[in-house]
Design a protein around this motif. Structure first.
Motif, PDB file in Angstrom:
ATOM      1  N   UNK A 209      20.779  -7.912   1.134  1.00 28.47           N
ATOM      2  CA  UNK A 209      20.343  -7.893   2.529  1.00 28.47           C
ATOM      3  C   UNK A 209      20.391  -6.505   3.115  1.00 28.47           C
ATOM      4  N   UNK A 210      21.436  -5.761   2.796  1.00 29.74           N
ATOM      5  CA  UNK A 210      21.609  -4.452   3.426  1.00 29.74           C
ATOM      6  C   UNK A 210      20.719  -3.381   2.811  1.00 29.74           C
TER       7      UNK A 210
ATOM      8  N   UNK B  43      32.314  -1.047  -2.065  1.00 30.06           N
ATOM      9  CA  UNK B  43      32.627  -1.633  -3.379  1.00 30.06           C
ATOM     10  C   UNK B  43      33.932  -1.087  -3.934  1.00 30.06           C
ATOM     11  N   UNK B  44      34.079   0.233  -3.838  1.00 26.64           N
ATOM     12  CA  UNK B  44      35.265   0.874  -4.408  1.00 26.64           C
ATOM     13  C   UNK B  44      36.519   0.439  -3.666  1.00 26.64           C
ATOM     14  N   UNK B  45      36.434   0.348  -2.337  1.00 22.64           N
ATOM     15  CA  UNK B  45      37.598  -0.073  -1.556  1.00 22.64           C
ATOM     16  C   UNK B  45      37.938  -1.525  -1.855  1.00 22.64           C
ATOM     17  N   UNK B  53      34.803  -7.798   1.965  1.00 23.18           N
ATOM     18  CA  UNK B  53      34.314  -7.640   3.328  1.00 23.18           C
ATOM     19  C   UNK B  53      33.078  -8.494   3.555  1.00 23.18           C
ATOM     20  N   UNK B  54      32.879  -8.951   4.784  1.00 21.03           N
ATOM     21  CA  UNK B  54      31.633  -9.650   5.084  1.00 21.03           C
ATOM     22  C   UNK B  54      30.550  -8.611   5.346  1.00 21.03           C
ATOM     23  N   UNK B  55      29.311  -9.086   5.329  1.00 20.34           N
ATOM     24  CA  UNK B  55      28.197  -8.183   5.560  1.00 20.34           C
ATOM     25  C   UNK B  55      28.313  -7.554   6.946  1.00 20.34           C
ATOM     26  N   UNK B  56      28.703  -8.367   7.909  1.00 22.33           N
ATOM     27  CA  UNK B  56      28.840  -7.862   9.279  1.00 22.33           C
ATOM     28  C   UNK B  56      29.891  -6.762   9.340  1.00 22.33           C
ATOM     29  N   UNK B  57      30.989  -6.954   8.631  1.00 21.74           N
ATOM     30  CA  UNK B  57      32.040  -5.938   8.621  1.00 21.74           C
ATOM     31  C   UNK B  57      31.551  -4.653   7.966  1.00 21.74           C
ATOM     32  N   UNK B  58      30.800  -4.806   6.872  1.00 24.61           N
ATOM     33  CA  UNK B  58      30.267  -3.622   6.186  1.00 24.61           C
ATOM     34  C   UNK B  58      29.402  -2.819   7.147  1.00 24.61           C
TER      35      UNK B  58
END
Lengths: 597, 78
Positions: A209-210, B43-45, B53-58
């Motif tokens: 998505x991103x 990804x690394x974290x 993490x959720x997409x929103x958080x990313x």
């Protein structure tokens, strides 16, 4: 140095790639230029492929096409893609980017809509691949489409007259059929790759998505391993010979300790994994991989098993060379390299013993030493991962290669019993047939220019497209030499490409496969060339020798043939021959010149 | 502790010197911190700290300070 760290550590690959770009490797490494045209985000693919190429000692220039520019770059002959003059173009159109919409085509579309979609999509992909071959010299790797594992119709998908899953399969079937006999376009079975990885786990949906990234980072190195199977032969880095240990590798047990009766190999019981392993090795041999044995054993004990054990699949004649003695493996491998006239970088060593593997890795870094699993039950699945023997085209010579080596052993046995070299050469009954390069021989001719390193005067590498072009050029003469003798047909083993424009003919390429070195086939070819030049009114023949790390055997070719040296610059020599002088062909060779046109 | 580990990951992934990294370092001003590297960073974290993490958080992360805050918050719930 292979990149260490978890496969998912893409940033490590990116750092390695930067280092690789700063230190691209030795000058004599083969070069490839790869262009990746992808419809989705595949950043990272470029860096990983670069690093893997460097690990394989290939100097790669890898470029990623513009985002969303696949069709534009491929269909426009003036695009940056063609300006980059790539040797390999990878076309990666994801099914998600082909108008395959779950709430449109898949469910509300009609069967006719889906048929039209399949036609248009197959045609569109083919048009891009065909444009690539028309506008470049590259080989093309065309991804097929990932067949969806999910359908909103659930179990009724298989009852559709022409459902969406079938539509995608149809596109793939069309592509497969269309390019089966195309020498330059390879359909990459991306669908099979996705199945192997697991279609349920291909992408990280957040990244999709991103960033439109349809493959998780962890999958990218595996995809690059698949690509490498195509890059290695393009770069002439395909390996040719599999060297096998015996005890606990080809059979269960140690013959020196367990005796003939104690060996375990056969279709039933404990020996079955070894039997199966041998069957797979035999299949590799049938497609042109050379098998050899390197084992620390008493020869009589080991050969007794090979010759007489009922469970063996591979027999003595399946091996091109055998080293069964108490010498160390590295010395034996160097001997094998000399006997088979293959560089160490053509070898793959298979040995169950970790100490042996470590020792060879240290002593002979050019040899690929596979990590055979400790459990013989896993030997076959390990073998299936070996992608280092791929060639771009299976030529008749490849399948005959095993038979050639068996013939060669007989030739050598004959050489030992016959007295002097001349008598031996005369007894071979060598016939050299010169032929103009035609469609039937383009592949082999190109293969020879790419793979021949030792008896190669100028080491110019040509793709099949280039050879095809040369052979049709009236200002050039492109011929190949087919060599047969008393023991068999060596196939096409010599290539001569000459610029024939004007009174001075210039030899561009002159090479011999190492199979036929040492019996003056080169002089027979030159005598043909002199006669042909005379017939067409030329006055002078010139040739050059461009030295490389491997072609010392060819350095004296022109001198031995009676040419005059014109210049010598740091080993790079230019020679000429006055056509008015007679050229005496070697007496023990029967020369059959090409049909005159 | 978390602070240092986060900065280590940022330094490694973005390939920038450790000393340059402050809580204020942001996506908007750091050339190396483009959208692709942002995903690599996340990804690394996630791998390093064992979190997801959720997409929103990313998407909500704009600076190193945000990274530290999210990693700390996630750590408390595991």
């Amino acid at each position: 140095m292979p990149v260490t760290g978890p496969e998912g550590d893409l940033s490590a690959y990116i750092r390695e790639a930067k280092a690789a770009e700063r230190a691209p490797g030795a000058d004599d490494w083969p070069r490839v230029r790869i262009w990746i045209a992808a419809s989705s985000t595949v950043r990272g693919l470029r860096e990983i492929l670069l690093v893997k190429c460097q690990e394989a000692r290939i100097r790669a220039d890898v470029r990623l096409g513009g985002y969303g520019q696949v069709a534009q770059e491929l269909l426009d002959p003036a695009s940056g893609l063609y300006a980059a003059d790539p040797t390999l173009i990878i076309v990666f159109q994801d099914v998600a980017d082909t108008g395959f919409a779950p709430s449109g085509l898949v469910t509300t579309g009609t069967d006719d809509d889906r048929r039209r979609w399949a036609d248009d999509t197959a045609d569109g992909l083919a048009r891009m691949a065909d444009a690539a071959t028309a506008h470049s010299r590259a080989n093309v790797l065309l991804h097929n489409l990932r067949v969806p594992a999910y359908s909103p119709l659930g179990i009724l998908e298989s009852k559709q007259a022409f459902g969406s899953v079938e539509a995608v399969r149809t596109v793939n079937d069309r592509l497969r059929d269309r390019y089966k006999s195309d020498p330059r376009v390879f359909v990459f079975d991306f669908d099979a790759f996705c199945s192997r990885v697991g279609k349920d786990d291909l992408a990280d949906p957040r990244m999709e998505y991103l960033a439109d990234a349809r493959l998780r980072f962890e999958v990218l190195p595996r995809l690059c391993d698949e690509y490498l199977a195509y890059v290695l032969p393009l770069a002439g880095r395909a390996r040719k010979c599999l060297v096998l240990d015996l005890d606990d590798t080809l059979w269960g047990g140690v013959v020196g300790e367990d005796g003939f009766e104690g060996i375990r190999v056969g279709p039933a019981g404990e020996g079955r994994p070894f039997w199966d392993f041998q069957r797979h090795l035999k299949a590799l041999a049938l497609r042109g991989v050379v098998l050899a044995i390197c084992s620390r054993n008493n020869p009589e004990d080991a050969l007794a098993v090979i010759r007489h054990h009922p469970g063996m699949v591979l027999r003595e004649e399946d091996f091109a060379a055998v080293r069964i003695n108490w010498q160390d493996k590295a010395t034996n491998l160097v001997d094998l390299s000399r006997e088979l006239r293959l560089g160490l970088d053509a070898f793959v060593l298979v040995d169950d013993n970790h100490v042996n593997r470590h020792m060879v890795r240290e002593a002979l870094p050019e040899v690929l030493v596979v990590d055979l699993p400790d459990d013989p039950a896993r030997y076959v699945s390990a073998l299936r991962q070996w992608r280092v023997f791929d060639t771009l085209q299976l030529t008749g010579e490849d399948t005959e290669r095993g038979r050639f080596y068996a013939d060669q052993k007989r030739r050598e046995a004959a050489a030992r019993t016959i007295g002097s070299l001349d008598t031996y050469l005369a007894s071979l009954g060598t016939v050299v047939r010169i032929e103009r390069v035609t469609d039937a021989t383009v592949a082999r001719t190109a293969q020879l220019t790419q793979k021949t390193n030792q008896f190669n005067l100028t080491t110019r590498r040509y793709s099949e497209a280039e050879i095809r072009e040369l052979s049709g050029d009236p200002a050039r003469l492109a011929v190949c030499a087919r060599v047969t003798d008393r023991f068999g047909d060596n196939g096409i083993t010599g290539v001569l490409i000459v610029d024939t424009d004007g009174l001075t003919w210039r030899i561009d390429t002159f090479l011999l496969s190492c199979r036929v070195i040492g019996r003056r086939v080169e002089d027979a070819m030159l005598s043909y060339l002199v006669a042909e030049a005379r017939r067409q009114g030329a006055r002078t023949l010139t040739g050059e020798f461009i030295p490389t790390a491997k072609n010392a055997p060819a350095a004296d070719c022109f001198r031995n043939a009676g040419f005059t040296m014109l210049s010598d610059e740091a080993g790079r020599t230019v020679w000429s021959y006055d056509i008015a002088r007679p050229f005496v062909p070697p007496s023990h060779v029967t020369l059959l010149p090409a049909q005159r046109t | 502790m978390i602070h240092d580990r986060v900065r280590d990951v940022v330094a490694r992934v973005l390939d920038v010197p450790r000393e340059r990294i402050s809580d204020q370092m942001s996506r908007d001003h750091e050339a190396a911190w483009d959208s692709f590297n942002h995903l690599l960073l996340v990804s690394a974290l996630e791998a390093d700290f064992g979190i997801v993490l959720t997409m929103a958080q990313i998407e909500s992360i704009r600076c190193v300070g945000d990274l530290v805050a999210i990693v700390t918050a996630k750590g408390k719930h595991s």
